[in-house]
Design a protein around this motif. Structure first.
Motif, mmCIF file in Angstrom:
data_model
loop_
_atom_site.group_PDB
_atom_site.id
_atom_site.type_symbol
_atom_site.label_atom_id
_atom_site.label_comp_id
_atom_site.label_asym_id
_atom_site.label_seq_id
_atom_site.Cartn_x
_atom_site.Cartn_y
_atom_site.Cartn_z
ATOM 1 N N ILE A 150 0.811 -1.210 0.000
ATOM 2 C CA ILE A 150 0.000 0.000 0.000
ATOM 3 C C ILE A 150 0.856 1.278 0.000
ATOM 4 O O ILE A 150 1.908 1.326 0.608
ATOM 5 C CB ILE A 150 -0.927 -0.018 1.225
ATOM 6 N N THR A 188 -1.945 6.800 1.358
ATOM 7 C CA THR A 188 -3.258 6.424 1.876
ATOM 8 C C THR A 188 -3.219 6.223 3.388
ATOM 9 O O THR A 188 -4.176 5.808 3.982
ATOM 10 C CB THR A 188 -3.768 5.126 1.221
ATOM 11 N N LEU A 238 -9.767 3.185 9.229
ATOM 12 C CA LEU A 238 -11.179 2.919 9.569
ATOM 13 C C LEU A 238 -11.884 4.254 9.764
ATOM 14 O O LEU A 238 -11.381 5.117 10.489
ATOM 15 C CB LEU A 238 -11.256 2.146 10.888
ATOM 16 N N GLU A 249 -18.546 2.470 -3.453
ATOM 17 C CA GLU A 249 -17.474 2.916 -2.559
ATOM 18 C C GLU A 249 -16.138 2.693 -3.256
ATOM 19 O O GLU A 249 -15.894 1.650 -3.841
ATOM 20 C CB GLU A 249 -17.495 2.122 -1.255
ATOM 21 N N THR A 306 -12.168 0.043 0.066
ATOM 22 C CA THR A 306 -12.902 -0.800 1.025
ATOM 23 C C THR A 306 -12.194 -0.905 2.371
ATOM 24 O O THR A 306 -12.818 -0.870 3.421
ATOM 25 C CB THR A 306 -13.021 -2.252 0.466
ATOM 26 N N TYR A 307 -10.845 -1.136 2.301
ATOM 27 C CA TYR A 307 -10.026 -1.474 3.474
ATOM 28 C C TYR A 307 -10.683 -2.648 4.230
ATOM 29 O O TYR A 307 -10.836 -3.718 3.662
ATOM 30 C CB TYR A 307 -9.797 -0.240 4.353
ATOM 31 N N TYR A 322 -15.438 -1.618 6.829
ATOM 32 C CA TYR A 322 -16.172 -0.894 7.876
ATOM 33 C C TYR A 322 -17.211 0.072 7.282
ATOM 34 O O TYR A 322 -18.393 0.019 7.620
ATOM 35 C CB TYR A 322 -15.151 -0.141 8.730
ATOM 36 N N SER A 323 -16.758 0.938 6.379
ATOM 37 C CA SER A 323 -17.693 1.938 5.841
ATOM 38 C C SER A 323 -18.701 1.298 4.890
ATOM 39 O O SER A 323 -19.837 1.763 4.792
ATOM 40 C CB SER A 323 -16.945 3.084 5.163
ATOM 41 N N CYS A 345 -14.803 -1.000 -4.054
ATOM 42 C CA CYS A 345 -13.589 -1.268 -4.841
ATOM 43 C C CYS A 345 -12.358 -1.291 -3.930
ATOM 44 O O CYS A 345 -12.156 -0.363 -3.134
ATOM 45 C CB CYS A 345 -13.362 -0.164 -5.868
ATOM 46 N N GLU A 346 -11.535 -2.319 -4.083
ATOM 47 C CA GLU A 346 -10.325 -2.421 -3.265
ATOM 48 C C GLU A 346 -9.191 -3.006 -4.109
ATOM 49 O O GLU A 346 -9.375 -4.003 -4.802
ATOM 50 C CB GLU A 346 -10.579 -3.297 -2.033
ATOM 51 N N GLU A 395 -6.108 -3.942 -2.771
ATOM 52 C CA GLU A 395 -5.250 -4.864 -2.018
ATOM 53 C C GLU A 395 -6.017 -6.149 -1.684
ATOM 54 O O GLU A 395 -6.966 -6.115 -0.872
ATOM 55 C CB GLU A 395 -4.790 -4.220 -0.700
ATOM 56 N N PRO A 455 -7.835 -2.031 -9.536
ATOM 57 C CA PRO A 455 -7.820 -0.564 -9.528
ATOM 58 C C PRO A 455 -9.240 -0.020 -9.712
ATOM 59 O O PRO A 455 -9.957 -0.455 -10.624
ATOM 60 C CB PRO A 455 -6.932 -0.204 -10.724
ATOM 61 N N ALA A 456 -9.625 0.897 -8.847
ATOM 62 C CA ALA A 456 -11.015 1.375 -8.836
ATOM 63 C C ALA A 456 -11.433 1.967 -10.180
ATOM 64 O O ALA A 456 -12.575 1.782 -10.609
ATOM 65 C CB ALA A 456 -11.192 2.401 -7.724
ATOM 66 N N PHE A 516 -18.997 6.994 -2.203
ATOM 67 C CA PHE A 516 -18.053 7.373 -1.144
ATOM 68 C C PHE A 516 -16.641 7.198 -1.702
ATOM 69 O O PHE A 516 -16.230 6.078 -2.009
ATOM 70 C CB PHE A 516 -18.258 6.496 0.088
ATOM 71 N N ALA A 552 -10.117 6.423 -1.291
ATOM 72 C CA ALA A 552 -8.949 5.590 -1.634
ATOM 73 C C ALA A 552 -7.706 6.484 -1.708
ATOM 74 O O ALA A 552 -7.591 7.435 -0.919
ATOM 75 C CB ALA A 552 -9.206 4.842 -2.936
HETATM 76 C C1 LIG Z 1 -8.769 4.890 3.692
HETATM 77 S S1 LIG Z 1 -8.841 3.246 3.198
HETATM 78 C C2 LIG Z 1 -10.577 2.953 3.048
HETATM 79 C C3 LIG Z 1 -11.260 2.963 4.363
HETATM 80 C C4 LIG Z 1 -12.715 2.540 4.318
HETATM 81 N N1 LIG Z 1 -13.445 3.291 3.321
HETATM 82 C C5 LIG Z 1 -13.340 2.795 5.667
HETATM 83 O O1 LIG Z 1 -13.722 3.936 5.926
HETATM 84 O O2 LIG Z 1 -13.437 1.885 6.485
HETATM 85 C C6 LIG Z 1 -8.342 3.355 1.528
HETATM 86 C C7 LIG Z 1 -8.365 2.037 0.779
HETATM 87 O O3 LIG Z 1 -8.246 2.315 -0.617
HETATM 88 C C8 LIG Z 1 -7.494 1.281 -1.210
HETATM 89 N N2 LIG Z 1 -6.966 1.753 -2.501
HETATM 90 C C9 LIG Z 1 -5.871 2.520 -2.714
HETATM 91 N N3 LIG Z 1 -5.727 2.731 -4.043
HETATM 92 C C10 LIG Z 1 -6.735 2.093 -4.668
HETATM 93 C C11 LIG Z 1 -7.125 1.938 -6.028
HETATM 94 N N4 LIG Z 1 -6.428 2.498 -7.021
HETATM 95 N N5 LIG Z 1 -8.222 1.208 -6.309
HETATM 96 C C12 LIG Z 1 -8.953 0.639 -5.300
HETATM 97 N N6 LIG Z 1 -8.628 0.753 -3.992
HETATM 98 C C13 LIG Z 1 -7.542 1.466 -3.680
HETATM 99 C C14 LIG Z 1 -6.428 0.990 -0.154
HETATM 100 O O4 LIG Z 1 -5.835 -0.278 -0.349
HETATM 101 C C15 LIG Z 1 -7.201 1.107 1.135
HETATM 102 O O5 LIG Z 1 -7.703 -0.129 1.570
#
Ligand SMILES: C[S@@+](CC[C@H](N)C(=O)[O-])C[C@H]1O[C@@H](n2cnc3c(N)ncnc32)[C@H](O)[C@@H]1O
Length: 221
Positions: free
Chosen positions: A2, A6, A50, A73, A76-77, A80-81, A98-99, A101, A127-128, A143, A146
């Motif tokens: 990661i 982020t 989170l 969204e 995802t991480y 939670y959201s 979308c996630e 990782e 990739p989102a 939402f 990322a």
């Molecule tokens: C801040 S966290 C999300 C937290 C979650 N929305 C919550 O509130 O519980 C950001 C997430 O975006 C993912 N991410 C980063 N770049 C991304 C991409 N290009 N496409 C999809 N997900 C991505 C990261 O791996 C990470 O899990």
């Protein structure tokens, strides 16, 4: 692995006692959500990602207010959201999240499967921007949470697919306060530039809420 962008430090923009007070005066989350949070804090890197109870309930209320059937969204991480938003869905509504990782997606999937919303949330790994391209919308609620330098592209990708009465919420738009010093790093600059763009974008109306790390709400004109 990661990207550092982020993973800001734990967010404490307002007085900690007031943050705690806001938390205590927000509807408590279900025990299984608290368990997800505990496990994420003990087993995942970057637990500060989170969104927490106050933002979680805010997202739920917003999804409910727009009668959310089609929710997207980005980021995802731990799930939670996505789970918080699922609680506000229309009875026929769904969340696509979308996630990038696989490790985070697997954690989220496990918790989603054990939740009351297992049939209502779909995780798309990759990739989102690629995922958004495959979706036609219209989205009732989006939402964006990322990689911060990706926000301008996510915004432009989802805006044309937003339902007329839909809302976009962008998280971390105060970026731990670094928007006041946008030279601090690439993410601060990207968010500051996007904030300026949003405020004068004639296609939309927006407001930057000073909740937690900043949440900007956007609707189409
Ligand atoms: C801040 S966290 C999300 C937290 C979650 N929305 C919550 O509130 O519980 C950001 C997430 O975006 C993912 N991410 C980063 N770049 C991304 C991409 N290009 N496409 C999809 N997900 C991505 C990261 O791996 C990470 O899990």
């Amino acid at each position: 692995m990661i990207s550092r962008q982020t993973a800001p430090a734990e967010v404490t923009l307002i007085d900690e006692a007031l943050e705690r007070y806001a938390h205590e005066h927000t509807t408590q989350l279900a025990e299984w959500m608290r368990e997800l949070e505990r496990e994420a804090r003990s087993s995942l890197p970057y637990p500060q990602m989170l969104s927490g109870q106050v933002v979680g309930r805010l997202l739920e209320l917003l999804v409910h207010a727009v009668g959310g059937r089609n929710v997207l969204e980005i980021g995802t991480y731990a799930g939670y959201s996505a789970l918080a938003m699922a609680a506000g869905l229309h009875p026929e509504g769904r969340v696509i999240t979308c996630e990038i990782e696989p490790e985070f997606a697997a954690f989220a999937r496990r918790h989603i499967e054990q939740s009351p919303y297992s049939e209502r949330i779909e995780i798309r790994v990759g990739p989102a921007l690629d995922t958004i391209e495959t979706l036609s919308g219209p989205f009732d609620f989006v939402f964006i949470d990322a990689d911060k330098t990706g926000y301008p592209a996510y915004y432009e990708a989802v805006l044309p697919k937003l339902a007329p009465s839909g809302l976009i919420a962008l998280d971390n738009t105060l970026r731990s306060g670094t928007v006041l010093d946008p030279g601090a790093n690439e993410a601060a600059r990207a968010i500051d530039e996007l904030n300026a763009t949003l405020a004068r974008d004639a296609r939309v109306v927006c407001t930057l809420l000073t909740v937690r790390d900043g949440i900007t709400l956007v609707r189409r004109r």
